[in-house]
Design a protein around this motif. Structure first.
Motif, PDB file in Angstrom:
ATOM      1  N   GLN A  60      46.830 -48.837  27.060  1.00  0.00           N
ATOM      2  CA  GLN A  60      47.221 -50.238  26.923  1.00  0.00           C
ATOM      3  C   GLN A  60      46.296 -50.991  25.982  1.00  0.00           C
ATOM      4  O   GLN A  60      46.730 -51.528  24.977  1.00  0.00           O
ATOM      5  N   SER A  61      45.031 -51.057  26.288  1.00  0.00           N
ATOM      6  CA  SER A  61      44.078 -51.787  25.465  1.00  0.00           C
ATOM      7  C   SER A  61      43.287 -50.800  24.614  1.00  0.00           C
ATOM      8  O   SER A  61      43.307 -49.600  24.851  1.00  0.00           O
ATOM      9  N   PHE A  62      42.587 -51.318  23.613  1.00  0.00           N
ATOM     10  CA  PHE A  62      41.899 -50.411  22.703  1.00  0.00           C
ATOM     11  C   PHE A  62      40.592 -51.012  22.205  1.00  0.00           C
ATOM     12  O   PHE A  62      40.330 -52.205  22.320  1.00  0.00           O
ATOM     13  N   TYR A  63      39.772 -50.107  21.654  1.00  0.00           N
ATOM     14  CA  TYR A  63      38.531 -50.495  20.973  1.00  0.00           C
ATOM     15  C   TYR A  63      38.600 -49.930  19.563  1.00  0.00           C
ATOM     16  O   TYR A  63      38.909 -48.769  19.369  1.00  0.00           O
ATOM     17  N   GLY A  64      38.312 -50.746  18.590  1.00  0.00           N
ATOM     18  CA  GLY A  64      38.365 -50.244  17.229  1.00  0.00           C
ATOM     19  C   GLY A  64      38.815 -51.322  16.263  1.00  0.00           C
ATOM     20  O   GLY A  64      38.851 -52.500  16.613  1.00  0.00           O
ATOM     21  N   PRO A  65      39.153 -50.928  15.018  1.00  0.00           N
ATOM     22  CA  PRO A  65      39.272 -49.539  14.562  1.00  0.00           C
ATOM     23  C   PRO A  65      37.935 -48.902  14.231  1.00  0.00           C
ATOM     24  O   PRO A  65      36.956 -49.587  13.948  1.00  0.00           O
ATOM     25  N   ILE A  66      37.919 -47.571  14.264  1.00  0.00           N
ATOM     26  CA  ILE A  66      36.764 -46.772  13.903  1.00  0.00           C
ATOM     27  C   ILE A  66      37.186 -45.845  12.766  1.00  0.00           C
ATOM     28  O   ILE A  66      38.263 -45.273  12.792  1.00  0.00           O
ATOM     29  N   THR A  67      36.338 -45.728  11.771  1.00  0.00           N
ATOM     30  CA  THR A  67      36.619 -44.828  10.654  1.00  0.00           C
ATOM     31  C   THR A  67      35.646 -43.656  10.718  1.00  0.00           C
ATOM     32  O   THR A  67      34.423 -43.849  10.744  1.00  0.00           O
ATOM     33  N   GLU A  73      41.158 -43.645  10.182  1.00  0.00           N
ATOM     34  CA  GLU A  73      40.965 -44.844  10.999  1.00  0.00           C
ATOM     35  C   GLU A  73      41.714 -44.667  12.314  1.00  0.00           C
ATOM     36  O   GLU A  73      42.892 -44.315  12.320  1.00  0.00           O
ATOM     37  N   PHE A  74      41.032 -44.900  13.422  1.00  0.00           N
ATOM     38  CA  PHE A  74      41.651 -44.679  14.721  1.00  0.00           C
ATOM     39  C   PHE A  74      41.101 -45.674  15.738  1.00  0.00           C
ATOM     40  O   PHE A  74      40.136 -46.401  15.479  1.00  0.00           O
ATOM     41  N   TYR A  75      41.733 -45.675  16.925  1.00  0.00           N
ATOM     42  CA  TYR A  75      41.332 -46.561  18.019  1.00  0.00           C
ATOM     43  C   TYR A  75      41.018 -45.722  19.253  1.00  0.00           C
ATOM     44  O   TYR A  75      41.556 -44.626  19.425  1.00  0.00           O
TER      45      TYR A  75
END
Length: 290
Positions: A60-67, A73-75
């Motif tokens: 449901q919820s996410f942290y990011g984005p991260i490369t 690029e992802f979460y």
């Protein structure tokens, strides 16, 4: 079949139950805002589709984005009851356990090193429940089990150097280090602290127990799952309540909040556990898994 049945009872049922509780409360709050203030919460818009009802149970919820180092690029995704990412990933690892068994059995420590490198660089498939963190840490546990190594005995062998390294790694991680090229030095320090700090924690507990400084409280340990399951929900209620009652304009109040809320939540959860076990044992099967 018995292991599958046990996994459903101890992992899946509590996972669904606690996510449903938090999700239902969020829906109730969204409906209240709609009828009392005319506010249309994003959650109500989400519930117009089947996937909107299913997302909270997995991502449901996410942290990011991260490369990552590959430029991807992802979460990092969480279920609606955030802390239950751990149970979700654990269920994912149970599914992947035959693959992990083969990898760790035949590659031994080299497989762990390869996973650690992938963990550092985030070089992995990014599917909720099958992340590189879960694969790495689950594989560490599998390594000790498959190769019949005692984690306490192994930790004792590196006691002194890991005590020293954990202090150094902690200071470097908190201080913050630069990124040089593809190498994030702060992340390296953090992961080093995870390794040395967790090992040092084992050694510290062994020392305290062997010298009768502390004793294991098995009754208190049994309530740990309720603390894990409910602390996010209670934190979301107590944190704004504390800030509403007290004007946090001084350092002493921040310190009070830092200690008071976690201790209060732990006490409430322990009390909740004993009430459920004593008066609602059938409910305990659903909420605790046993």
């Amino acid at each position: 079949f018995s292991k599958l049945k046990n996994g459903v009872k101890t992992l899946l049922v509590p996972y669904l139950a606690w996510n449903t509780i938090v999700f239902a409360l969020a829906i109730g709050w969204a409906i209240y805002l709609y009828y009392s203030r005319g506010e249309i919460n994003h959650l109500l818009n989400q519930l117009t589709s089947i996937t909107g009802w299913l997302k909270p149970y997995w991502a449901q919820s996410f942290y990011g984005p991260i490369t990552n180092v590959l430029g991807q690029e992802f979460y990092i995704w969480f279920p609606y009851n955030g802390p239950f990412w751990f149970i979700r990933d654990l269920m994912g690892m149970c599914i992947a356990s035959p693959l992990i068994y083969l990898i760790i059995r035949y590659t031994k420590v080299w497989g762990l090193i390869a996973l650690a490198i992938a963990l550092y660089f985030f070089a992995w498939i990014h599917i909720p429940g099958f992340g590189i963190e879960a694969f790495t840490y689950f594989s560490v546990g599998a390594y000790f089990s498959i190769h019949r190594k005692n984690i306490v005995e192994e930790a004792q062998k590196v006691k002194v150097p890991f005590y020293i390294l954990s202090v150094i790694a902690f200071c470097l991680a908190v201080y913050g280090l630069p990124t040089i090229g593809i190498f994030n030095l702060s992340r390296a320090a953090t992961l080093l602290f995870v390794l040395t700090g967790s090992t040092s924690a084992i050694n510290l507990v062994v020392y305290l127990l062997n010298h009768n400084i502390v004793k294991a409280n098995t009754q208190l340990a049994k309530s740990s799952f309720i603390v894990f399951a409910a602390h996010g929900l209670l934190l979301g209620l107590m944190n704004p309540a504390f800030e509403y009652i007290f004007s946090l304009d001084s350092i002493p109040l921040y310190i009070l909040k830092f200690f008071f809320i976690p201790l209060s939540i732990s006490a409430i959860c322990v009390l909740l556990y004993y009430v459920i076990i004593r008066h609602f044992p059938r409910l305990a099967v659903i909420l605790v898994g046993s």
